[in-house]
Design a protein around this motif. Structure first.
Motif, PDB file in Angstrom:
ATOM      1  N   ARG A   1      -2.282-104.951  23.108  1.00  0.00           N
ATOM      2  CA  ARG A   1      -3.663-104.553  22.861  1.00  0.00           C
ATOM      3  C   ARG A   1      -3.754-103.041  22.972  1.00  0.00           C
ATOM      4  NH1 ARG A   1      -7.492-108.458  22.612  1.00  0.00           N
ATOM      5  NH2 ARG A   1      -9.159-106.961  23.018  1.00  0.00           N
ATOM      6  N   VAL A   2      -4.634-102.474  22.150  1.00  0.00           N
ATOM      7  CA  VAL A   2      -4.828-101.025  22.148  1.00  0.00           C
ATOM      8  C   VAL A   2      -5.835-100.693  23.237  1.00  0.00           C
ATOM      9  CG1 VAL A   2      -5.589 -99.030  20.823  1.00  0.00           C
ATOM     10  CG2 VAL A   2      -4.301-100.861  19.694  1.00  0.00           C
ATOM     11  N   ALA A   3      -5.384 -99.940  24.224  1.00  0.00           N
ATOM     12  CA  ALA A   3      -6.255 -99.555  25.336  1.00  0.00           C
ATOM     13  C   ALA A   3      -7.064 -98.309  25.008  1.00  0.00           C
ATOM     14  CB  ALA A   3      -5.429 -99.319  26.591  1.00  0.00           C
ATOM     15  N   ALA A   4      -6.494 -97.401  24.213  1.00  0.00           N
ATOM     16  CA  ALA A   4      -7.185 -96.148  23.910  1.00  0.00           C
ATOM     17  C   ALA A   4      -6.589 -95.514  22.664  1.00  0.00           C
ATOM     18  CB  ALA A   4      -7.093 -95.179  25.086  1.00  0.00           C
ATOM     19  N   ILE A   5      -7.408 -94.709  22.001  1.00  0.00           N
ATOM     20  CA  ILE A   5      -6.955 -93.865  20.893  1.00  0.00           C
ATOM     21  C   ILE A   5      -7.268 -92.434  21.297  1.00  0.00           C
ATOM     22  CG2 ILE A   5      -7.188 -93.328  18.445  1.00  0.00           C
ATOM     23  CD1 ILE A   5      -8.228 -96.190  18.047  1.00  0.00           C
ATOM     24  N   VAL A   6      -6.256 -91.590  21.314  1.00  0.00           N
ATOM     25  CA  VAL A   6      -6.393 -90.204  21.761  1.00  0.00           C
ATOM     26  C   VAL A   6      -6.200 -89.275  20.569  1.00  0.00           C
ATOM     27  CG1 VAL A   6      -5.455 -88.389  23.240  1.00  0.00           C
ATOM     28  CG2 VAL A   6      -5.611 -90.732  24.099  1.00  0.00           C
ATOM     29  N   PHE A   7      -7.177 -88.425  20.323  1.00  0.00           N
ATOM     30  CA  PHE A   7      -7.065 -87.408  19.291  1.00  0.00           C
ATOM     31  C   PHE A   7      -6.675 -86.087  19.954  1.00  0.00           C
ATOM     32  CE2 PHE A   7      -9.505 -90.518  17.006  1.00  0.00           C
ATOM     33  CZ  PHE A   7      -9.094 -90.377  15.686  1.00  0.00           C
ATOM     34  N   ASN A   8      -5.537 -85.554  19.528  1.00  0.00           N
ATOM     35  CA  ASN A   8      -5.059 -84.268  20.023  1.00  0.00           C
ATOM     36  C   ASN A   8      -5.689 -83.179  19.167  1.00  0.00           C
ATOM     37  OD1 ASN A   8      -3.673 -82.161  21.150  1.00  0.00           O
ATOM     38  ND2 ASN A   8      -1.660 -82.763  20.363  1.00  0.00           N
ATOM     39  N   GLU A   9      -6.743 -82.574  19.678  1.00  0.00           N
ATOM     40  CA  GLU A   9      -7.522 -81.601  18.909  1.00  0.00           C
ATOM     41  C   GLU A   9      -6.959 -80.195  19.089  1.00  0.00           C
ATOM     42  OE1 GLU A   9      -9.593 -82.661  16.895  1.00  0.00           O
ATOM     43  OE2 GLU A   9     -10.358 -84.579  17.615  1.00  0.00           O
ATOM     44  N   ALA A  10      -6.420 -79.648  18.011  1.00  0.00           N
ATOM     45  CA  ALA A  10      -5.857 -78.294  18.074  1.00  0.00           C
ATOM     46  C   ALA A  10      -6.939 -77.227  18.078  1.00  0.00           C
ATOM     47  CB  ALA A  10      -4.906 -78.087  16.897  1.00  0.00           C
TER      48      ALA A  10
ATOM     49  N   PRO B   1     -19.933 -84.373  21.442  1.00  0.00           N
ATOM     50  CA  PRO B   1     -20.473 -85.661  20.969  1.00  0.00           C
ATOM     51  C   PRO B   1     -20.286 -85.863  19.469  1.00  0.00           C
ATOM     52  CG  PRO B   1     -21.997 -84.643  22.503  1.00  0.00           C
ATOM     53  CD  PRO B   1     -20.959 -83.606  22.192  1.00  0.00           C
ATOM     54  N   ALA B   2     -20.463 -84.799  18.698  1.00  0.00           N
ATOM     55  CA  ALA B   2     -20.285 -84.919  17.256  1.00  0.00           C
ATOM     56  C   ALA B   2     -18.821 -85.158  16.896  1.00  0.00           C
ATOM     57  CB  ALA B   2     -20.796 -83.651  16.560  1.00  0.00           C
ATOM     58  N   THR B   3     -17.929 -84.531  17.659  1.00  0.00           N
ATOM     59  CA  THR B   3     -16.496 -84.743  17.417  1.00  0.00           C
ATOM     60  C   THR B   3     -16.121 -86.192  17.689  1.00  0.00           C
ATOM     61  OG1 THR B   3     -16.003 -82.446  18.038  1.00  0.00           O
ATOM     62  CG2 THR B   3     -14.172 -84.012  18.087  1.00  0.00           C
ATOM     63  N   LEU B   4     -16.630 -86.760  18.781  1.00  0.00           N
ATOM     64  CA  LEU B   4     -16.369 -88.159  19.088  1.00  0.00           C
ATOM     65  C   LEU B   4     -16.897 -89.077  17.988  1.00  0.00           C
ATOM     66  CD1 LEU B   4     -17.074 -88.678  22.906  1.00  0.00           C
ATOM     67  CD2 LEU B   4     -14.923 -89.040  21.713  1.00  0.00           C
ATOM     68  N   ALA B   5     -18.108 -88.789  17.522  1.00  0.00           N
ATOM     69  CA  ALA B   5     -18.697 -89.624  16.475  1.00  0.00           C
ATOM     70  C   ALA B   5     -17.877 -89.547  15.193  1.00  0.00           C
ATOM     71  CB  ALA B   5     -20.136 -89.191  16.222  1.00  0.00           C
TER      72      ALA B   5
ATOM     73  N   HIS C   1     -10.823 -90.877  22.932  1.00  0.00           N
ATOM     74  CA  HIS C   1     -10.759 -89.644  23.716  1.00  0.00           C
ATOM     75  C   HIS C   1     -10.325 -88.497  22.809  1.00  0.00           C
ATOM     76  CE1 HIS C   1     -10.861 -91.862  27.610  1.00  0.00           C
ATOM     77  NE2 HIS C   1     -10.345 -92.799  26.852  1.00  0.00           N
ATOM     78  N   CYS C   2     -10.972 -87.357  22.976  1.00  0.00           N
ATOM     79  CA  CYS C   2     -10.607 -86.151  22.240  1.00  0.00           C
ATOM     80  C   CYS C   2     -10.203 -85.089  23.249  1.00  0.00           C
ATOM     81  CB  CYS C   2     -11.780 -85.657  21.388  1.00  0.00           C
ATOM     82  SG  CYS C   2     -12.290 -86.815  20.102  1.00  0.00           S
ATOM     83  N   LEU C   3      -8.969 -84.597  23.119  1.00  0.00           N
ATOM     84  CA  LEU C   3      -8.424 -83.632  24.080  1.00  0.00           C
ATOM     85  C   LEU C   3      -7.534 -82.641  23.357  1.00  0.00           C
ATOM     86  CD1 LEU C   3      -7.162 -86.139  26.803  1.00  0.00           C
ATOM     87  CD2 LEU C   3      -9.146 -84.662  27.061  1.00  0.00           C
TER      88      LEU C   3
END
Length: 624
Positions: free
Chosen positions: A213-222, A233-237, A264-266
C-alpha cells in the motif's frame, strides 16, 4: 479473561501476544499441520517487522529522502551512474556508529553469505552501479544498522530499486525477503513529468506478488518559491490534482491506497524541519498501522483453521475417554505408526517376546544412507591421517627391533605403552571428527521417532505423548558422550564416553592384540604383534576403494538399531496404556481436554478483538 481483553474493540491488539498464544495453541496438536505452520510463520513475519520502501524514477531524490528520514547520510548516492545494484535495508540497532554489510552470492549459485564492511566508502563500492557495474560482485542486498528512533519497534526502511532493473537473482531474493511482510511504499517525484515515470512503478506494485500500500507521495520541489507559507497550499492542491489525473486511474479499486495516501511537498536537500518531522511521524504511524492490519488479516484464515483442528483433537480425546476406541483400533494405529520403520509385526513380537524384530529398519536406514556420503567425506581425511599416524608409529618402533636378538619384558611394556598412547591420541581425533556427523544423524533419527509417536497419539490420544507445548527444552543431544535425549527418553549407550564410545569400535581390534603380544618379553611374538597390528590399522580404519570404514558404518548401524528399539518400545507402551485405560492416562487426557477448551475460548476472544482491525481502512499519512 484478562482486563486487557475486556477493553473492547477500540483496544489495540498486541500482535506479539497473539503470535505467542497461537504458537502455544498449535502445539497442543500432536502433529503440526503444514498449512497452519505456514500461516503462523506469515503472521510472525507481519507482526515482527514492517517494511517501508522508497520508490521512484532515477535521480528524483529517493536516497536523499531515506537519509533525511533516518537523520544521517547512510544510503549510497552517486553523481555518476544512477542507482544501487540491490535493495538497501536499514534498521534500528542501539550502536554508536552505523554498521554496514552486504549479502552476496557464494561460490555455488545456491550459496549466499554475509560480508561485514569497514565503513560507508566500502559499502558504496559494493552497492553503487558506478563501482559495481552490472553487479559483477553478486550483491543480493545491502544492510545498514544504526541508532534511529523512527525505526524502533521492528520498522525497516528499504531503499528499493525497480526490480525490473536488477538481476534475476536480486529480484528473486528480494521477493523472498519481503514475502509475507507488511509492505508500505513512499513514492518520490520531482513534478508532473516525473510523476508520469511512476506509472510503471505503480503497475509493478499492483501486479507483483507482494501485498503493498502507498503510505505517502513525496514531491521533491527544487523551486523554493513553491514552498513559501503563502504558496504552499496551492502547491499541494496542484500536486494532488496531478496524482488524481495520472496515478489514481491505476488504482480504481483502492487496493494500493493511492486515494488515501499522504501528500508532501519538500525540498529534500534543505527540507523544512516541521514538515520533515511531520512526514516522519505520519509515515511511522501509517506503516505500523498497516503492519497491524496485515497481521490481523492473516488471522482471517489462521484462527478458524486452528480452531477446527483443535475441535477435531477434542473429539478424538473424548472418544478415548468414553471407551469408543477399542483394542483392535489401538493395535492397528500402532502398526501404522511403525509401518516402514521396523520389521512387519514388530509390535506383536515385542508384546509377546519382549524385544523387537532383528535388524535395523529400512526407513531409518534410508535416512542414514542419504547422509552417509557427505558425512564420510567430512571425516575421511581424519581417518586416513590417523591410520597413517599409527602405521608410522608402528614402523618407527619396529625398525630398531630388526637389529635386536632379545628384548626385556620392561622394554616390551614400554613399547606397549607407546602404542597405547598413539591409539589414545588417534581415538580422540577421530572422535572429534565424527561427532558432528553423529549428532546430525541422531537429530534426524530423533525427528522420525518423535513424528511416529505423534502419528500414533493423533489417532489414539493418551495424554502421555509430549507435544511441543509440553516438551519445552527437553530435547538435547550430548555429543561429547554421545547421549541422545528424545522427549524425555534417553538414547544412551549406543556409545557412552571417550573410553567406550564410537571410536572404541575403531580400535578394539588393535588394542586387544597389543595387550596379548606386547605384554610379554618374547621378541618374535612382539614383532609379529606389531605386524598384525599394522595390518589391522590399514584395513580397519579405511574401507576399500574409498568406501566408508566398516567400523564407522557399524557405529552408525548401532545408533539406528537403538533408535528403532526405543521407538517400538515407546509406541508399544502407549498402545498398552491406551488398551488398559490406566488412571494415569485418563487423568492426563482430562487435563489435555481442559487445555484445548481454554485454547478455543482464547481463539474466540481473539476473533472478536481482531474483527474491527481487519475491517478498518489503513491510516492515512500526510497532508491533505
Amino acid at each position: 479473561m484478562s482486563s486487557e481483553r475486556q477493553a473492547g474493540p477500540t483496544a489495540e491488539p498486541d500482535l506479539a501476544a497473539l503470535t505467542h498464544a497461537l504458537d502455544h495453541h498449535h502445539a497442543l496438536l500432536p502433529q503440526p499441520e503444514p498449512a497452519l505452520t505456514d500461516a503462523l510463520a506469515a503472521l510472525r513475519r507481519s507482526a515482527d517487522q514492517a517494511h517501508l520502501a522508497v520508490l521512484g524514477p532515477e535521480a528524483v531524490g529517493k536516497s536523499t529522502l531515506v537519509n533525511q528520514l533516518v537523520g544521517t547520510d547512510v544510503t549510497p548516492e552517486s553523481p555518476g551512474l544512477p542507482g544501487t545494484v540491490a535493495p538497501v535495508y536499514i534498521r534500528h540497532v542501539d550502536v554508536s556508529a552505523p554498521r554496514y554489510r552486504v549479502r552476496r552470492i557464494g561460490g555455488e549459485p545456491e550459496d549466499t553469505f554475509t560480508e561485514e564492511l569497514e565503513g560507508r566508502d566500502d559499502f558504496d563500492r559494493w552497492m553503487l552501479q558506478e563501482h559495481n557495474r552490472d553487479n559483477a560482485l553478486g550483491v543480493l542486498s545491502g544492510h545498514v544498522e544504526l541508532s534511529v528512533p523512527m525505526l524502533s519497534g521492528g520498522l525497516s526502511l528499504v531503499d528499493l530499486p525497480g526490480l525490473s532493473g536488477v538481476s534475476g537473482a536480486v529480484a528473486e531474493q528480494t521477493e523472498r525477503d519481503l514475502a509475507g511482510r507488511a509492505f508500505s511504499v513512499v513514492l518520490v517525484s520531482m513534478g508532473r513529468a516525473s510523476l508520469k515515470s511512476l506509472l510503471d512503478t505503480v503497475r509493478e506494485l499492483r501486479e507483483g506478488p507482494r501485498p503493498a500500500r502507498v503510505a505517502a507521495i513525496v514531491f521533491n520541489e527544487a523551486d523554493p518559491r513553491l514552498l513559501t507559507v503563502d504558496r504552499y497550499p496551492a502547491t499541494l492542491a496542484m500536486r494532488r490534482q496531478s496524482v488524481t489525473e495520472i496515478l489514481a486511474p491505476l488504482d480504481r479499486d483502492g487496493r494500493l491506497g493511492l486515494a488515501s495516501a499522504g501528500l508532501h511537498c519538500l525540498n529534500l536537500l534543505q527540507p523544512d524541519g516541521k514538515h520533515l518531522a511531520d512526514l516522519r511521524d505520519r509515515l511511522t504511524a501509517s506503516v505500523r498501522a498497516e503492519a497491524r492490519r496485515a497481521a490481523a488479516d492473516t488471522t482471517r484464515y489462521t484462527l478458524p483453521v486452528l480452531d477446527a483442528a483443535l475441535d477435531r483433537r477434542s473429539r478424538r480425546v473424548a472418544a478415548v475417554l468414553s471407551g469408543q476406541v477399542n483394542r483392535l483400533e489401538i493395535e492397528r494405529s500402532a502398526d501404522e505408526a511403525l509401518a516402514g520403520l521396523s520389521p512387519r509385526g514388530a509390535l506383536s513380537s515385542l508384546l509377546t517376546v519382549g524385544r523387537p524384530g532383528n535388524g535395523p529398519s529400512d526407513g531409518l536406514r534410508a535416512i542414514e544412507a542419504d547422509r552417509r556420503d557427505q558425512d564420510w567425506k567430512d571425516v575421511e581425511p581424519v581417518y586416513l591421517e590417523e591410520c597413517a599416524r599409527i602405521i608410522r608409529t608402528l614402523d618407527d618402533i619396529d625398525e630398531p627391533l630388526k637389529k635386536e636378538l632379545l628384548i626385556t619384558k620392561g622394554r616390551a611394556k614400554e613399547i606397549s605403552a607407546e602404542v597405547e598412547e598413539a591409539l589414545a591420541t588417534s581415538r580422540a581425533r577421530v572422535a572429534e571428527a565424527t561427532s558432528p556427523g553423529f549428532r546430525a544423524l541422531a537429530e534426524a533419527l530423533d525427528a522420525v521417532a518423535r513424528e511416529r509417536e505423534a502419528f500414533f497419539d493423533a489417532r489414539v490420544p493418551t495424554g502421555l505423548h509430549r507435544t511441543a507445548a509440553q516438551a519445552g527444552d527437553d530435547a538435547e543431544v550430548d555429543v561429547g558422550e554421545y547421549r541422545y535425549r528424545s522427549a524425555g527418553e534417553m538414547f544412551e549407550d549406543v556409545t557412552s564416553n571417550a573410553d567406550n564410545g564410537v571410536t572404541i569400535q575403531l580400535f578394539a581390534a588393535l588394542v586387544l592384540p597389543s595387550v596379548h603380544y606386547l605384554g610379554g618379553g618374547h621378541l618374535g611374538h612382539l614383532r609379529r604383534g606389531l605386524k598384525r597390528f599394522r595390518g589391522h590399522a590399514s584395513t580397519l580404519l579405511v574401507g576399500s576403494d574409498g568406501a566408508p570404514a566398516p567400523s564407522w558404518l557399524d557405529s552408525r548401524t548401532a545408533l539406528i538399531e537403538r533408535v528403532r528399539t526405543e521407538m517400538v518400545q515407546r509406541i508399544s507402551h502407549l498402545a498398552g496404556t491406551a488398551t488398559n485405560r490406566t488412571e494415569l492416562m485418563l487423568g492426563a487426557l482430562r487435563r489435555h481436554q481442559l487445555r484445548i477448551g481454554e485454547a478455543r475460548t482464547d481463539i474466540a476472544d481473539w476473533e472478536r478483538r481482531l474483527g474491527p482491525l481487519r475491517a478498518a481502512a489503513p491510516e492515512s499519512a500526510g497532508h491533505r
